[in-house]
Enzyme design. Structure first.
Site, mmCIF file in Angstrom:
data_model
loop_
_atom_site.group_PDB
_atom_site.id
_atom_site.type_symbol
_atom_site.label_atom_id
_atom_site.label_comp_id
_atom_site.label_asym_id
_atom_site.label_seq_id
_atom_site.Cartn_x
_atom_site.Cartn_y
_atom_site.Cartn_z
ATOM 1 N N LYS A 196 -34.552 15.839 21.471
ATOM 2 C CA LYS A 196 -35.272 15.640 20.203
ATOM 3 C C LYS A 196 -36.089 16.880 19.870
ATOM 4 O O LYS A 196 -36.142 17.314 18.727
ATOM 5 C CB LYS A 196 -36.149 14.385 20.304
ATOM 6 C CG LYS A 196 -35.316 13.104 20.290
ATOM 7 C CD LYS A 196 -36.053 11.873 20.774
ATOM 8 C CE LYS A 196 -35.052 10.717 20.929
ATOM 9 N NZ LYS A 196 -35.619 9.533 21.575
ATOM 10 N N ASP A 209 -38.996 5.628 14.221
ATOM 11 C CA ASP A 209 -37.994 4.843 14.949
ATOM 12 C C ASP A 209 -37.675 3.546 14.200
ATOM 13 O O ASP A 209 -36.711 2.853 14.529
ATOM 14 C CB ASP A 209 -38.518 4.498 16.356
ATOM 15 C CG ASP A 209 -37.777 5.267 17.440
ATOM 16 O OD1 ASP A 209 -36.676 5.769 17.150
ATOM 17 O OD2 ASP A 209 -38.297 5.335 18.565
ATOM 18 N N GLN A 244 -41.196 7.079 23.307
ATOM 19 C CA GLN A 244 -39.950 7.032 24.077
ATOM 20 C C GLN A 244 -39.943 5.806 24.998
ATOM 21 O O GLN A 244 -40.882 5.599 25.769
ATOM 22 C CB GLN A 244 -39.809 8.329 24.899
ATOM 23 C CG GLN A 244 -38.493 8.458 25.627
ATOM 24 C CD GLN A 244 -37.291 8.606 24.694
ATOM 25 O OE1 GLN A 244 -37.344 9.290 23.685
ATOM 26 N NE2 GLN A 244 -36.202 7.947 25.038
#
Ligand code: NAD
Length: 283
Positions: free
Chosen positions: A48, A115, A92
């Site tokens: 990322k 997200d 994460q």
């Protein structure tokens, strides 16, 4: 059979994002919070960060110890929520066992939730008015649309019902007017459902679960799964046997994975533009 090449499409998307960033008055900023030292998570976080660098985003990796308390983790999220140079925040997963994941995900400001896991964003998707949409499902939609694969009136089967992949995937297909079925671990007749499907999206985490006998000739097969088998990365679909029957199929690696990352960038850009009240002018 034709390959739905996520690697090339992701590269195209990144090129257009890079162009767009050059024309923006701000630099989109993404913060990634990682707690603990899960090896796979480290690899994903690194990818990322590299992707942000490729398109000219600012990125900040926040590495926290595995024994971090709930309060300290929430405090980190609040600090990032307040920062004007950070437009997207990603936590994460998985988080260490002592952490209440739901509470952490709900602490992320919905407008920075790149997200798409916050209940507000999940609710918008549920209502058919998506804002920030989970990246993997969004990536699959980009892949399908890139080849004008028809969805309207088609039988779509999503295998897997997680909040992260399966459920948002089903809602996006529904929004494109597919007739959507969701199969999961308690579904007794998976093979039968697969055989009826024009579009199969497998998001399970079981290597080679979907085999050739389960696939209708001409079906579109999307493989979200990421499994290790005999030391190699493989999907939920037995690619070798299914590919000759499918009209379109995603490879693993090089299919959905790269699209997930470019959709994270896309969501970050969207969040940055929204913060500037520019979203209406992006076309
Ligand atoms: P999860 O474990 O949260 O969910 C798995 C789902 O599969 C569950 O809903 C379960 O009911 C269902 N399931 C389990 N066994 C089944 C069976 N035998 N038949 C039918 N359904 C069954 O996993 P997840 O987070 O949704 O991820 C699924 C897979 O996708 C994993 O392999 C993960 O690594 C991968 N993934 C890939 C990407 C990517 O970018 N390519 C992104 C996210 C997840």
């Amino acid at each position: 059979m034709a390959l739905l090449d996520g690697k090339s499409l992701a590269a195209e998307l990144e090129a257009s994002l890079k162009n767009e960033v050059e024309r923006l008055s701000i630099r989109p900023g993404l913060a990634v919070i990682m707690a603990g030292d899960d090896a796979a998570s480290k690899i994903y976080v690194g990818r990322k960060e590299q992707a942000c660098q490729r398109v000219g985003f600012y990125s900040e990796m926040v590495y926290l110890p595995a024994d971090i308390s709930q309060e300290a983790l929430l405090e980190q999220v609040q600090v990032l929520n307040q920062r004007s140079d950070i437009h997207g925040i990603l936590v994460q997963l998985p988080l260490p066992a002592q952490i209440d994941v739901t509470q952490v995900l709900e602490a992320v400001a919905p407008e920075k939730d790149v997200d798409g896991f916050h209940p507000i964003n999940a609710g918008h998707l549920f209502n058919g008015t998506p804002h920030l949409v989970p990246c993997t499902a969004l990536g699959v939609m980009h892949l399908l649309k890139s080849q004008q694969i028809p969805m309207l009136g088609k039988q779509a089967l999503v295998i897997g019902r997680s909040n992260i992949v399966g459920k948002p995937m089903a809602l996006l297909l529904l929004q494109e007017h597919a007739t959507v079925t969701i199969a999961h671990s308690r579904t007794p007749n998976l093979a039968e459902l697969c055989l009826q499907a024009d579009i199969i999206v497998a998001a399970v985490g079981k290597a080679k679960l979907v085999t050739a006998e389960m696939v209708k000739p001409g079906a579109v097969v999307i493989d979200v799964g990421m499994n290790r088998s005999e030391g190699k990365l493989c999907g939920d679909v037995d690619f070798e046997s299914v590919a000759p029957k499918a009209s379109w199929i995603t490879p693993v690696p090089g299919g959905v994975g790269p699209m997930t990352i470019s959709c994270l960038l896309l969501n970050t850009l969207q969040a940055a533009c929204q913060s500037l009240a520019l979203s209406g002018t992006r076309g």
